[in-house]
Design a protein around this motif. Structure first.
Motif, mmCIF file in Angstrom:
data_model
loop_
_atom_site.group_PDB
_atom_site.id
_atom_site.type_symbol
_atom_site.label_atom_id
_atom_site.label_comp_id
_atom_site.label_asym_id
_atom_site.label_seq_id
_atom_site.Cartn_x
_atom_site.Cartn_y
_atom_site.Cartn_z
ATOM 1 N N LYS A 159 0.823 -1.205 0.000
ATOM 2 C CA LYS A 159 0.000 0.000 0.000
ATOM 3 C C LYS A 159 0.858 1.257 0.000
ATOM 4 N N THR A 160 2.044 1.159 0.594
ATOM 5 C CA THR A 160 2.933 2.316 0.710
ATOM 6 C C THR A 160 4.354 1.905 0.359
ATOM 7 N N VAL A 161 5.033 2.753 -0.406
ATOM 8 C CA VAL A 161 6.453 2.574 -0.694
ATOM 9 C C VAL A 161 7.192 3.804 -0.190
ATOM 10 N N VAL A 162 8.063 3.610 0.779
ATOM 11 C CA VAL A 162 8.900 4.691 1.293
ATOM 12 C C VAL A 162 10.157 4.725 0.431
ATOM 13 N N ILE A 163 10.312 5.772 -0.372
ATOM 14 C CA ILE A 163 11.455 5.880 -1.274
ATOM 15 C C ILE A 163 12.476 6.819 -0.639
ATOM 16 N N ILE A 164 13.664 6.303 -0.384
ATOM 17 C CA ILE A 164 14.713 7.088 0.268
ATOM 18 C C ILE A 164 15.886 7.229 -0.702
ATOM 19 N N GLY A 165 16.256 8.465 -0.990
ATOM 20 C CA GLY A 165 17.363 8.725 -1.900
ATOM 21 C C GLY A 165 18.288 9.797 -1.359
ATOM 22 N N PRO A 166 19.436 9.968 -2.000
ATOM 23 C CA PRO A 166 20.374 11.010 -1.590
ATOM 24 C C PRO A 166 20.040 12.342 -2.252
ATOM 25 N N SER A 167 20.448 13.422 -1.626
ATOM 26 C CA SER A 167 20.338 14.742 -2.245
ATOM 27 C C SER A 167 21.615 14.999 -3.032
ATOM 28 N N HIS A 168 21.503 15.036 -4.353
ATOM 29 C CA HIS A 168 22.686 15.215 -5.198
ATOM 30 C C HIS A 168 23.110 16.672 -5.338
ATOM 31 N N PHE A 169 22.166 17.602 -5.209
ATOM 32 C CA PHE A 169 22.453 18.991 -5.585
ATOM 33 C C PHE A 169 22.371 19.983 -4.436
ATOM 34 N N PHE A 170 21.725 19.613 -3.335
ATOM 35 C CA PHE A 170 21.481 20.570 -2.262
ATOM 36 C C PHE A 170 22.001 20.010 -0.938
ATOM 37 N N PRO A 171 23.107 20.549 -0.424
ATOM 38 C CA PRO A 171 23.618 20.065 0.856
ATOM 39 C C PRO A 171 22.775 20.589 2.018
ATOM 40 N N PHE A 172 22.456 19.704 2.943
ATOM 41 C CA PHE A 172 21.691 20.111 4.123
ATOM 42 C C PHE A 172 21.860 19.053 5.194
ATOM 43 N N GLU A 173 21.452 19.370 6.400
ATOM 44 C CA GLU A 173 21.539 18.428 7.514
ATOM 45 C C GLU A 173 20.174 17.784 7.760
ATOM 46 N N GLY A 174 20.187 16.490 8.098
ATOM 47 C CA GLY A 174 18.939 15.799 8.397
ATOM 48 C C GLY A 174 18.318 15.174 7.164
ATOM 49 N N ILE A 175 16.977 15.138 7.141
ATOM 50 C CA ILE A 175 16.255 14.583 6.001
ATOM 51 C C ILE A 175 15.130 15.532 5.610
#
Length: 478
Positions: free
Chosen positions: A90-106
């Motif tokens: 029912k749900t897909v949690v898609i987790i990827g990296p940030s390629h262009f914007f550096p930041f802390e956390g998610i």
């Protein structure tokens, strides 16, 4: 100027647009994959047709797929989606990296949906919002998604594989093992006993080495993933001995696997861009990986059909001859030790139901024996007669391993079967009892205590009473 000030300035720039209408337009349609819906659909069909055989008896909890341009990574990604296509998520949690914007956390996309040439994939707003409340490092930063492709590239495959699935899009920032653990713990808590959620990690592997060097580095990386060793994997990536652009999401997945007791990892396919482009001087690696547990191996339709055949033949043989059916099955899945109940109905009314919660031998033999018991030993009914055989229907419930819960608040009616145990008394209700009776939770538990365990109706409220829950794969003759 500090990062915090820079982030504040960027947020001010984006404040006018904010989250807009919450439908994320595609960034790389026409680049990484075709913007034409038919061409896109046909290309995915082609990749899956060309992919080799994959296991279809795994209840996959975590998967890894690459996110490069489809001509390069599509043939590998197809293995992942081909291996999970039989499962109802029912749900897909898609987790990827940030390629262009550096930041802390998610950063979590909180609501609305993501658009591709194949349509809009809706966000699971309940789970997204619940995650945002779990940790101050979990935020909604629209600018992080502005140019990003890691989530988007997975979506057309997802749309071709599943109907009516929702997503939780998550991008991870700077390397921080604490953030990985915080996210894994939050997902474990919020997903709880749900078995309809997939964690999909979007990541490529090594970048821009020669073909042979990339192969060696990717093999080392995959060995750490297969060992489910988050510390070794994270440190290997930080030291550049291993490499994945999505090493933060993968580390999160490895910690999540540890928390949930997921103990099997299978690499379905590994390749790199040199395999498709022919240029082996500077390649990018891709992998298809699935995570599952032994008790998460879903029965396929052929296996369910075989168990129903055994149950039916066992009942008919015993009723007509008084003998137990002599049957042998070579299917490894049906030889695993699992609990099962067999339910017999006549004209829709219960005619017998007996089971074994833990299983005492191969599943197919448990089904055989419980079918005979349901037809002849249920104390509520007279034994089934030969004249009734044409009028009965058989249903099988294959049970997960029971686990103890702290109290009744953890019980989900309709999903959980429940076992109550106190002072040598024990009773069990299958998950479907709640749907059939429409009882409230209090009625369900009170009836369980009094009907099945011979306990006072309110025994489930007492601290000395143990409550266990399990799930069931329920299937019946048509």
């Amino acid at each position: 100027m500090t990062r915090a000030i820079l982030l504040l300035m960027v947020l001010m720039v984006f404040s006018v647009r904010s989250w807009g209408d919450m439908i994320k337009e595609p960034n790389v349609a026409g680049g990484f994959y075709s913007a034409d819906p038919k061409e896109l659909s046909d290309s995915i069909d082609h990749f899956e047709q060309m992919a080799g055989s994959v296991p279809t008896d795994r209840k996959v909890a975590i998967a890894i797929a690459p996110h490069a341009g489809y001509p390069y990574s599509g043939p590998v990604a197809a293995y992942t989606f081909k291996a999970i296509g039989h499962i109802h998520y029912k749900t897909v949690v898609i987790i990827g990296p940030s390629h262009f914007f550096p930041f802390e956390g998610i950063s979590i996309w909180p609501r609305g949906g993501f658009k591709t040439p194949l349509g809009i994939v809706p966000v699971d707003e309940d789970l997204s919002q619940a995650l945002l409340k779990e940790n101050p490092e979990f935020r909604s930063l629209p600018q992080v998604f502005e140019r990003e492709h890691a989530i988007e590239v997975e979506l057309p495959f997802l749309q071709k594989t599943f109907n009516n699935v929702r997503i939780v899009p998550i991008l991870m920032g700077d390397a921080d093992p604490k953030v990985c653990r915080d996210l894994a713990v939050a997902l474990d808590k919020l997903i709880g006993d749900r078995d309809d959620v997939l964690i999909l990690i979007s990541s490529d592997m090594s970048h821009y080495y020669t073909y042979d060097v990339a192969d060696q580095m990717d093999a080392l990386t995959l060995s750490a993933i297969q060992a489910i060793d988050p510390k070794k994997f994270f440190e290997g990536c930080v030291s550049r001995k291993m490499e994945m652009c999505g090493f933060m999401p993968v580390t999160t997945a490895l910690i999540y696997a540890k928390l949930r007791g997921i103990d099997h990892v299978e690499v379905l396919k590994h390749a790199n861009s040199g395999d498709t482009s022919g240029d082996k001087s500077r390649v990018v690696g891709y992998s298809s990986v699935i995570f599952y547990s032994d008790d998460d191996k879903a029965l396929d339709q052929a296996q369910k059909k075989e168990l129903l055949r055994i149950a039916r033949n066992s009942i008919e043989t015993f009723v007509k001859t008084g003998k137990v059916l002599n049957v042998t099955v070579n299917d490894a899945r049906l030889n695993e030790t699992e609990g099962a109940f067999v339910t017999i109905r006549k004209a829709g009314a219960l005619r017998g139901c007996i089971g074994n919660i833990m299983g005492q031998g191969p599943l197919y033999k448990t089904v055989r024996d419980m079918a005979v018991a349901a037809a002849s030993q249920d104390p509520r009914f007279a034994p089934v007669t030969a004249s009734e055989l044409k009028d009965i229907d058989v249903e099988i419930s294959v049970l997960s391993k029971p686990r103890r819960v702290k109290d009744a608040s953890e019980i989900q009616l309709g999903k959980h079967g429940v076992i109550v145990s106190e002072g040598g008394h024990q009773g069990v209700f299958l998950p479907q009892v709640a749907d059939e009776t429409h009882w409230s939770k209090e009625e369900f538990l009170s009836q369980l205590c009094s009907q099945k365990a011979g306990l006072p109706p309110d025994a489930w409220k007492k601290p000395d009473t143990a409550l266990y829950v399990f799930t069931a794969d329920v299937f019946a003759e048509e």
